[in-house]
Design an enzyme around this catalytic site. Sequence first.
Site, short mmCIF file in Angstrom:
data_model
loop_
_atom_site.label_atom_id
_atom_site.label_comp_id
_atom_site.label_asym_id
_atom_site.label_seq_id
_atom_site.Cartn_x
_atom_site.Cartn_y
_atom_site.Cartn_z
N ALA A 105 2.22 3.51 8.02
CA ALA A 105 2.40 4.31 6.81
C ALA A 105 3.36 3.56 5.90
CB ALA A 105 2.97 5.69 7.16
N GLU A 148 6.14 4.20 2.48
CA GLU A 148 6.91 5.26 1.80
C GLU A 148 6.89 5.14 0.28
OE1 GLU A 148 8.17 2.77 3.68
OE2 GLU A 148 10.07 2.02 2.91
N ASN A 149 5.75 4.89 -0.33
CA ASN A 149 5.71 4.82 -1.80
C ASN A 149 6.19 6.15 -2.38
OD1 ASN A 149 4.05 2.33 -1.53
ND2 ASN A 149 2.52 3.79 -0.83
N HIS A 189 9.47 10.79 8.81
CA HIS A 189 10.08 9.47 8.59
C HIS A 189 9.84 9.01 7.15
CE1 HIS A 189 10.66 5.07 9.88
NE2 HIS A 189 10.13 4.99 8.68
N GLU A 190 8.59 9.07 6.72
CA GLU A 190 8.29 8.59 5.36
C GLU A 190 8.99 9.44 4.31
OE1 GLU A 190 6.97 5.76 5.19
OE2 GLU A 190 6.38 5.74 7.29
ZN LIG Z 1 10.11 3.45 7.39
#
Ligand SMILES: [Zn+2]
Length: 390
Positions: free
Chosen positions: A260, A262-263, A293-294
């Site tokens: 994944a 994190e934009n 998390h993101e």
């Molecule tokens: Zn991260």
Amino acid sequence: MACMSVLTRDEAQTRAQLLDVHRYTVALDLTTGDETFESLTVIRFAARTGADTFVELKPAELRSVVLDGENLDPGTLDDNRLPLKNLTAGEHELRITASMRYSRTGEGMHRFTDPADGETYVYTQMFMDDVQRVFAAFDQPDLKAVFELSVTAPEGWTVLANGITEHLGEGRWTAAPTPLISTYLVAVAAGPWHSVRTEHRDLPFGIHCRRSLAPHLDADADEILDVTRACFDRYHEKFEEPYPFDSYDQAFVPEFNAGAMENPGLVTFRDDFVYRSAVTDTERQTRAMVIAHEMAHMWFGDLVTLRWWDDIWLNESFAEYMGYQTTAEATRFTDSWTEFGVVRKAWGYDATSAPPPTPSPRRTSRIPPPRSSTSTASPTPRAPPRSASW
Ligand SMILES: [Zn+2]
């Protein structure tokens, strides 16, 4: 054979002292064929003194470069660096048009045609230095700017971006300008997405996947959105700082080569997280933890960002800590630390017992793939990742 120049820390420090980058206006045309797309970038920036510097770009064809109304020679592009010689102190406008290649490697603008129904999707992954595959940029994390994006897409597509997008008609889309963000965090995802949309705390929330996975996303939409809302509320309690962006979209994208990313306002996940068959509750817990998390990165990573990549350990470790803690506190997965103790802690031991990383800053996976048997598309080896980063 040309070898793309990798920016060194010294070069980044020199350029950060020289430049104050204000705004990127980026126009992408995704209707020009299967191999390439058109990219227009206008960068407004100031130089604090007179000096030479450079901007980065990896085009299929560099069509034109105009600095303060004067044409520069596109032939001066050297690997991925376009020199800006004898820059004077003060304000500047750099306008670059280029044709850029789609990728099939998950780097830059990835293009995917779904074998299930023939529909095509594109999405970006800019970490660490792949924004240069999409548009021209002073590409280092501490030169933050406002990004104002517009996209021309085939009719019937939906365009997602960091900011709220609006369809102006005939495939023309604009995204609301971002707050100051780093180049590696800019994101676009375009295609005939299947979307489930809602609102939370007066912000638009959405989850998206390719159409052929729609029934599977719909089946889990309540769970994914419940986790999202619960973590969002918990972070507001913990951080006491409002969510800094204007929307929260989570796109489950095909052939993503990490877990994944994190934009800001548009988190991308590998679409193996849209479960297509019965899975264990542990897999659902892992997905919840990755969502948490993101989301932690929206504050720590996106709002506040590392100056250089040697601090990525803190960026990722803190998001990991917040991810497990918030999953345990705010969702039904109250024993998520057990998974951490059994699985993730061992990765840490593995990382600390391994030799130091090589100096090359070439990519490692932003996030390891999920450990489910559904993960087949990842180029990441099955062994624990050398980097402890998620
Ligand atoms: Zn991260």
